[in-house]
Design a protein around this motif. Structure first.
Motif, PDB file in Angstrom:
ATOM      1  N   MET A   1       0.850  -1.177   0.000  1.00  0.00           N
ATOM      2  CA  MET A   1       0.000   0.000   0.000  1.00  0.00           C
ATOM      3  C   MET A   1       0.895   1.239   0.000  1.00  0.00           C
ATOM      4  N   SER A   2       0.664   2.111  -0.943  1.00  0.00           N
ATOM      5  CA  SER A   2       1.478   3.312  -1.043  1.00  0.00           C
ATOM      6  C   SER A   2       1.051   4.340   0.008  1.00  0.00           C
ATOM      7  N   MET A   3       1.868   5.343   0.180  1.00  0.00           N
ATOM      8  CA  MET A   3       1.588   6.395   1.158  1.00  0.00           C
ATOM      9  C   MET A   3       0.304   7.137   0.799  1.00  0.00           C
ATOM     10  N   MET A   4       0.082   7.400  -0.492  1.00  0.00           N
ATOM     11  CA  MET A   4      -1.140   8.099  -0.913  1.00  0.00           C
ATOM     12  C   MET A   4      -2.374   7.272  -0.594  1.00  0.00           C
ATOM     13  N   LYS A   6      -2.688   5.175   1.874  1.00  0.00           N
ATOM     14  CA  LYS A   6      -2.880   5.258   3.319  1.00  0.00           C
ATOM     15  C   LYS A   6      -3.536   6.581   3.708  1.00  0.00           C
ATOM     16  N   ILE A   7      -3.078   7.662   3.108  1.00  0.00           N
ATOM     17  CA  ILE A   7      -3.652   8.983   3.405  1.00  0.00           C
ATOM     18  C   ILE A   7      -5.111   9.030   2.973  1.00  0.00           C
ATOM     19  N   LYS A   8      -5.398   8.533   1.779  1.00  0.00           N
ATOM     20  CA  LYS A   8      -6.777   8.529   1.283  1.00  0.00           C
ATOM     21  C   LYS A   8      -7.690   7.711   2.186  1.00  0.00           C
ATOM     22  N   ASP A  50      -9.369  17.284  -5.613  1.00  0.00           N
ATOM     23  CA  ASP A  50      -9.610  16.175  -6.541  1.00  0.00           C
ATOM     24  C   ASP A  50      -8.989  14.886  -6.012  1.00  0.00           C
ATOM     25  N   GLN A  51      -7.808  15.002  -5.439  1.00  0.00           N
ATOM     26  CA  GLN A  51      -7.082  13.838  -4.955  1.00  0.00           C
ATOM     27  C   GLN A  51      -7.703  13.252  -3.688  1.00  0.00           C
ATOM     28  N   PHE A  52      -8.156  14.123  -2.772  1.00  0.00           N
ATOM     29  CA  PHE A  52      -8.601  13.666  -1.462  1.00  0.00           C
ATOM     30  C   PHE A  52     -10.097  13.753  -1.250  1.00  0.00           C
ATOM     31  N   GLY A  53     -10.870  14.178  -2.235  1.00  0.00           N
ATOM     32  CA  GLY A  53     -12.317  14.094  -2.144  1.00  0.00           C
ATOM     33  C   GLY A  53     -13.023  15.279  -1.538  1.00  0.00           C
TER      34      GLY A  53
END
Length: 63
Positions: A1-4, A6-8, A50-53
């Motif tokens: 699982m990438s860092m992005m 995990k953040i999402k 856009d990336q995080f909703g």
């Protein structure tokens, strides 16, 4: 699982708080730079939403 990923997953379900954080951080950068980079900051805020909703205050909700 990438860092992005995990953040999402951490931010999922907290879109309103995420949106507030994006707005607050953009406002802080604008204040520190005295608005010199306002266009670039706005673009970065849109990309983060856009990336995080996040929806944004001036953006209509997406279906």
């Amino acid at each position: 699982m990438s860092m992005m990923d995990k953040i999402k997953s951490m931010l999922k379900g907290h879109e309103s708080q995420t949106d507030k954080g994006i707005d607050k951080s953009g406002d802080m950068v604008d204040d520190k730079t005295q608005g010199k980079y306002k266009g670039q900051v706005d673009t970065a805020q849109d990309k983060m939403r856009d990336q995080f909703g996040g929806q944004g205050q001036d953006r209509p909700p997406q279906p």
